[in-house]
Design an enzyme around this catalytic site. Structure first.
Site, PDB file in Angstrom:
ATOM      1  N   GLN A 126       3.336  16.004   5.533  1.00 21.14           N
ATOM      2  CA  GLN A 126       4.366  15.042   5.122  1.00 21.14           C
ATOM      3  C   GLN A 126       5.445  15.724   4.302  1.00 21.14           C
ATOM      4  O   GLN A 126       5.155  16.392   3.311  1.00 21.14           O
ATOM      5  CB  GLN A 126       3.708  13.926   4.303  1.00 21.14           C
ATOM      6  CG  GLN A 126       4.654  12.856   3.803  1.00 21.14           C
ATOM      7  CD  GLN A 126       3.932  11.799   2.982  1.00 21.14           C
ATOM      8  OE1 GLN A 126       2.819  12.041   2.501  1.00 21.14           O
ATOM      9  NE2 GLN A 126       4.534  10.646   2.806  1.00 21.14           N
ATOM     10  N   GLY A 127       6.705  15.554   4.691  1.00 25.44           N
ATOM     11  CA  GLY A 127       7.845  16.124   3.968  1.00 25.44           C
ATOM     12  C   GLY A 127       8.674  15.049   3.303  1.00 25.44           C
ATOM     13  O   GLY A 127       9.760  14.704   3.785  1.00 25.44           O
ATOM     14  N   TYR A 128       8.166  14.507   2.221  1.00 26.29           N
ATOM     15  CA  TYR A 128       8.889  13.469   1.471  1.00 26.29           C
ATOM     16  C   TYR A 128       9.420  14.017   0.147  1.00 26.29           C
ATOM     17  O   TYR A 128      10.612  14.130  -0.065  1.00 26.29           O
ATOM     18  CB  TYR A 128       7.958  12.278   1.204  1.00 26.29           C
ATOM     19  CG  TYR A 128       7.958  11.215   2.272  1.00 26.29           C
ATOM     20  CD1 TYR A 128       8.231  11.517   3.602  1.00 26.29           C
ATOM     21  CD2 TYR A 128       7.666   9.893   1.960  1.00 26.29           C
ATOM     22  CE1 TYR A 128       8.216  10.541   4.578  1.00 26.29           C
ATOM     23  CE2 TYR A 128       7.652   8.900   2.936  1.00 26.29           C
ATOM     24  CZ  TYR A 128       7.931   9.233   4.237  1.00 26.29           C
ATOM     25  OH  TYR A 128       7.918   8.247   5.198  1.00 26.29           O
ATOM     26  N   GLU A 244       0.073   4.695   3.379  1.00 28.48           N
ATOM     27  CA  GLU A 244      -0.458   5.742   2.512  1.00 28.48           C
ATOM     28  C   GLU A 244      -1.104   5.132   1.279  1.00 28.48           C
ATOM     29  O   GLU A 244      -2.184   5.547   0.858  1.00 28.48           O
ATOM     30  CB  GLU A 244       0.662   6.697   2.088  1.00 28.48           C
ATOM     31  CG  GLU A 244       0.182   7.804   1.161  1.00 28.48           C
ATOM     32  CD  GLU A 244       1.299   8.718   0.682  1.00 28.48           C
ATOM     33  OE1 GLU A 244       0.982   9.744   0.049  1.00 28.48           O
ATOM     34  OE2 GLU A 244       2.470   8.413   0.930  1.00 28.48           O
ATOM     35  N   SER A 379       4.379   7.164  -8.270  1.00 27.27           N
ATOM     36  CA  SER A 379       3.613   7.046  -9.506  1.00 27.27           C
ATOM     37  C   SER A 379       3.242   5.591  -9.781  1.00 27.27           C
ATOM     38  O   SER A 379       3.886   4.645  -9.303  1.00 27.27           O
ATOM     39  CB  SER A 379       4.422   7.604 -10.682  1.00 27.27           C
ATOM     40  OG  SER A 379       5.497   6.739 -10.992  1.00 27.27           O
ATOM     41  N   ASN A 380       2.192   5.397 -10.579  1.00 26.44           N
ATOM     42  CA  ASN A 380       1.761   4.040 -10.889  1.00 26.44           C
ATOM     43  C   ASN A 380       2.840   3.247 -11.612  1.00 26.44           C
ATOM     44  O   ASN A 380       2.923   2.020 -11.479  1.00 26.44           O
ATOM     45  CB  ASN A 380       0.473   4.072 -11.721  1.00 26.44           C
ATOM     46  CG  ASN A 380      -0.737   4.411 -10.873  1.00 26.44           C
ATOM     47  OD1 ASN A 380      -0.626   4.697  -9.684  1.00 26.44           O
ATOM     48  ND2 ASN A 380      -1.913   4.378 -11.473  1.00 26.44           N
TER      49      ASN A 380
END
Length: 394
Positions: A126-128, A244, A379-380
């Site tokens: 994955q390239g995010y 995801e 992040s959360n």
């Protein structure tokens, strides 16, 4: 058998247990149980065994080569695999790209790439994320400039999990720098053997190599590798991230990890009695068990909703938040239970670190590695913002 399931679901559970008992090789389950790093060969071997059974792409419909399972059947399969110490299915091709191509890809892309995901011809990453564009993904700077029948890509991706094993990468690239951040992004498939690509390892805090940074210098990619419409990649990106984040919850892995912590606490003694009888430790253990049971039910509800709507919704952020916090709490309980025996030893990999058994081997590595779970996949803190905006409308 779990009597909370219907007779049909209990029969399916028995079928899965029978398959795992006869088809999961001892050398694979032993490697998972030991918490060591799994080789690409082991992961590919397990994928091939599942694919031969028709059980690799658990979320795919039968029209694309999946088993067409219900949400409960998928949950049962995951739970039984964890109980048997089967490897985690590598998600990038099966659980992320597959659903994207099925919804947004052209017929030609579906016919070419989906069978290659199933038979292991192509290994995807994955390239995010980029430096400065992780949770704030819309600020990404990797450019894809149209040049005739190709895009020319320049930029950098980071935290590319298992990229050292991959043949292909699906990338978010900026194709319109003048548009608003979310409006000028495209979703492009890139062959990692294309000239101009360099992948460098990143060493993590526990010493493992599971993530990488990827550099693109004048990389020419056919326009036919664009998925969906140009400049509409943000819609695809959000769709993929919901899949995801559902997977990051790791309900089955946490159930197994909880049982391992309980077993550990029964064996270890504090003050002349089993640790599990210590009031403070028992209270923490009970709290995480209640949270896990609630997440299990929530996960099933969301899977049912996804089956009706065709994709999970923004509420998967709840699973991402709670799932990672539960995983971290289990790792911390194992560390506290072991005390001095939890001193750093060995290196483990993402396929086991997040949810592996909390024995004395590699426990510190698992604990350190698991600190990242509340950051990756958004992040959360970002997940709480998503819930505030989309569900509470604040």
């Amino acid at each position: 058998m779990d009597l909370s399931y219907s007779p049909e679901e209990q029969a399916f559970q028995a079928e899965v247990r029978g398959f795992l008992a006869t088809h999961l090789p001892e050398h694979i389950s032993s490697a998972v149980r030991a918490g060591g790093e799994l080789s690409k060969e082991i992961m590919e071997e397990w994928h091939a065994l599942l694919n031969a059974q028709g059980w690799l792409a658990t979320t795919w419909p039968t029209t694309f080569g999946g088993p067409g399972w219900s949400p409960v059947e998928r949950h049962i399969f995951e739970e039984e695999c964890c109980r048997a110490y089967a490897p985690r299915i590598v998600p990038f091709g099966v659980s992320m790209l597959g659903p994207v191509l099925q919804k947004f890809g052209s017929k030609a892309q579906q016919d070419h790439y989906l069978p290659r995901v199933l038979d292991g011809t192509d290994w995807w990453c994955q390239g995010y994320s980029e430096p400065g564009a992780g949770s704030d993904l819309a600020s990404l700077k990797t450019r894809a400039v149209r040049d005739g029948d190709h895009y020319v890509i320049n930029g950098q991706k980071t935290w590319t999990t298992l990229g050292q094993h991959a043949d292909w990468i699906f990338c978010l690239c900026r194709t319109d720098p003048e548009a608003k951040p979310q409006a000028g992004i495209s979703f492009i498939l890139v062959d990692l053997n294309t000239p101009g690509i360099e992948m460098r390892p990143i060493k993590l805090i526990e010493g493992g190599h599971e993530v990488n940074e990827v550099f693109f210098t004048d990389v020419r990619v056919p326009v036919g590798n664009l998925v969906g419409e140009e400049n509409k990649g943000w819609t695809i990106a959000k769709y993929l991230l919901t899949h995801e984040r559902t997977g990051i919850a790791g309900v089955g892995f946490s159930i197994q990890a909880l049982e391992e912590v309980k077993a550990l606490a029964r064996k270890l003694r504090r003050g002349g009695r089993p640790l599990i009888e210590d009031p403070l430790f028992a209270a923490r253990l009970a709290r995480v068990e209640v949270d896990l049971e609630a997440m299990k039910i929530t996960n099933l509800r969301m899977l049912f909703q996804a089956q009706k709507q065709g994709a999970p919704g923004p509420e998967t952020s709840i699973l991402k938040i709670k799932g990672t916090l539960i995983n971290q709490e289990l790792r911390d309980l194992a560390r506290r239970a072991l005390g001095p025996m939890a001193a750093p030893t060995g290196v483990a990999s993402e396929s086991n670190l997040l949810f592996g058994p909390p024995d004395t081997g590699n426990n510190a590595a698992r604990y350190f590695n698991n600190r990242k779970t509340s950051i990756f996949g958004g992040s959360n803190e970002i997940q709480r913002n998503i819930l505030t905006k989309t569900m509470l409308e604040l």
